[in-house]
Design a protein around this motif. Sequence first.
Motif, PDB file in Angstrom:
ATOM      1  N   THR A 278      10.423  96.904 -22.474  1.00 30.06           N
ATOM      2  CA  THR A 278       8.886  97.117 -22.384  1.00 30.06           C
ATOM      3  C   THR A 278       8.573  98.486 -22.996  1.00 30.06           C
ATOM      4  O   THR A 278       9.540  99.528 -23.011  1.00 30.06           O
TER       5      THR A 278
ATOM      6  N   ALA B  41       8.535  87.605 -26.142  1.00 30.18           N
ATOM      7  CA  ALA B  41       9.947  87.490 -25.657  1.00 30.18           C
ATOM      8  C   ALA B  41       9.678  86.941 -24.129  1.00 30.18           C
ATOM      9  O   ALA B  41      10.573  86.320 -23.727  1.00 30.18           O
TER      10      ALA B  41
ATOM     11  N   VAL C  13      14.327  92.876 -21.413  1.00 30.48           N
ATOM     12  CA  VAL C  13      13.381  93.277 -22.378  1.00 30.48           C
ATOM     13  C   VAL C  13      12.699  94.385 -22.481  1.00 30.48           C
ATOM     14  O   VAL C  13      12.125  94.931 -21.488  1.00 30.48           O
TER      15      VAL C  13
ATOM     16  N   PHE D 150      12.846  85.281 -21.725  1.00 27.34           N
ATOM     17  CA  PHE D 150      13.715  86.445 -21.856  1.00 27.34           C
ATOM     18  C   PHE D 150      13.373  87.495 -20.629  1.00 27.34           C
ATOM     19  O   PHE D 150      11.894  87.638 -20.385  1.00 27.34           O
ATOM     20  N   GLY D 151      14.108  88.290 -20.114  1.00 31.73           N
ATOM     21  CA  GLY D 151      13.786  89.219 -18.762  1.00 31.73           C
ATOM     22  C   GLY D 151      13.496  88.560 -17.673  1.00 31.73           C
ATOM     23  O   GLY D 151      12.934  89.200 -16.697  1.00 31.73           O
TER      24      GLY D 151
ATOM     25  N   ILE E 122      17.573  95.189 -25.865  1.00 32.56           N
ATOM     26  CA  ILE E 122      17.563  93.991 -25.483  1.00 32.56           C
ATOM     27  C   ILE E 122      18.642  93.238 -25.169  1.00 32.56           C
ATOM     28  O   ILE E 122      19.639  93.378 -25.864  1.00 32.56           O
TER      29      ILE E 122
ATOM     30  N   VAL F  55       7.589  92.004 -27.246  1.00 39.12           N
ATOM     31  CA  VAL F  55       7.803  91.962 -25.814  1.00 39.12           C
ATOM     32  C   VAL F  55       7.179  90.873 -25.112  1.00 39.12           C
ATOM     33  O   VAL F  55       7.506  89.959 -24.567  1.00 39.12           O
TER      34      VAL F  55
END
Length: 341
Positions: free
Chosen positions: A161, A138, A159, A143-144, A189, A135
Amino acid sequence: YDQAAIIGIDLKNGGIICLISKPGFDPNILLEPLPIEKWQNLINDRGKPFFDRTIMSGYPPGSTFKPCVALAGLENGLITKHSCFQTCTGEFPFGNRSFKCWTAHGQLNLISAITQSCNSYFYQAGLKFGLDLIVQTALKCGFGSLTGVDLPKENKGLVPTRKYLDQRYGKNRWTKGVLLNLGIGQGEILVTPLQLADFYAAIAGDGVFYVPHLLKKISLEDKTILYYTPQKRSTLLSVKNLEVIKEALFYAVERGTGTAAKVEEVVIAGKTGTAQNPFGEDHAWFVGYAGNSSPSVLFSIIVENAGKGGAVAAPIARELFRHYFQLSEPPPSVDMAADGH
């Protein structure tokens, strides 16, 4: 194919050279009164022509996410490019389930696991690295969060978490099966095609890339008022580790699952993906970049419900690269499109 998205980015400045969401519509029809039945057809179209799949959608990235998982291990000293896991027999038994790979790969190191897109390798990588490291990597890879493109309604993806998983399943009620899925870019995801483009642009640029943008300049009566100033960004990833990923992505196109994207005259690197879709056929991904002295252009492609990335999205990339570099068509030969993920 009825539903797809393609993004092309100029890696020298982040300029978007193509942004295609299918189905779409010709915006010029809105410049004059539109017959009511045409408007009704557009808004009732099940393909959602007003929905820009390049920035508003959220898809599982499938195997295009494996380089991010690999970076989680490389950045934290848990693996090197030479690291091997348990031999791939075509399936990975875990608990009372068997998690499939698309073929029996035998023993692979990190480079060949990305080249051949081995799921068994990345199931084991997911378990070894753990949720928090994947995470954290990422999020570092963009991402996210929003890319900052100059368009409205961009989706920031998802993402998963620890906090998200606790809220979804109950505190610590989720299992390690989450890690097996996350290791191969499946499960919770979600990414946009533009986020994936940004991530691969960062790989191509050794951690340096530009905010993607459509605006080039604003002119009025033949006088330029404003030129867009490219905004440089950098990831906090080590250049040494990004070089490992670049090597793997080169081999993925040279002799792995992405060979259908290969163009003899240009150096191309990239990754295929086949994202499982709970609502039907798999989505086909290919994300890759090309250029001879250094990478100059990148394409991110998803074709919904179309099957394998190596067989569907990679050949589209090949045509785009040929067109971009103005290369003539090669003589016909046997299609060696990879069957891989």
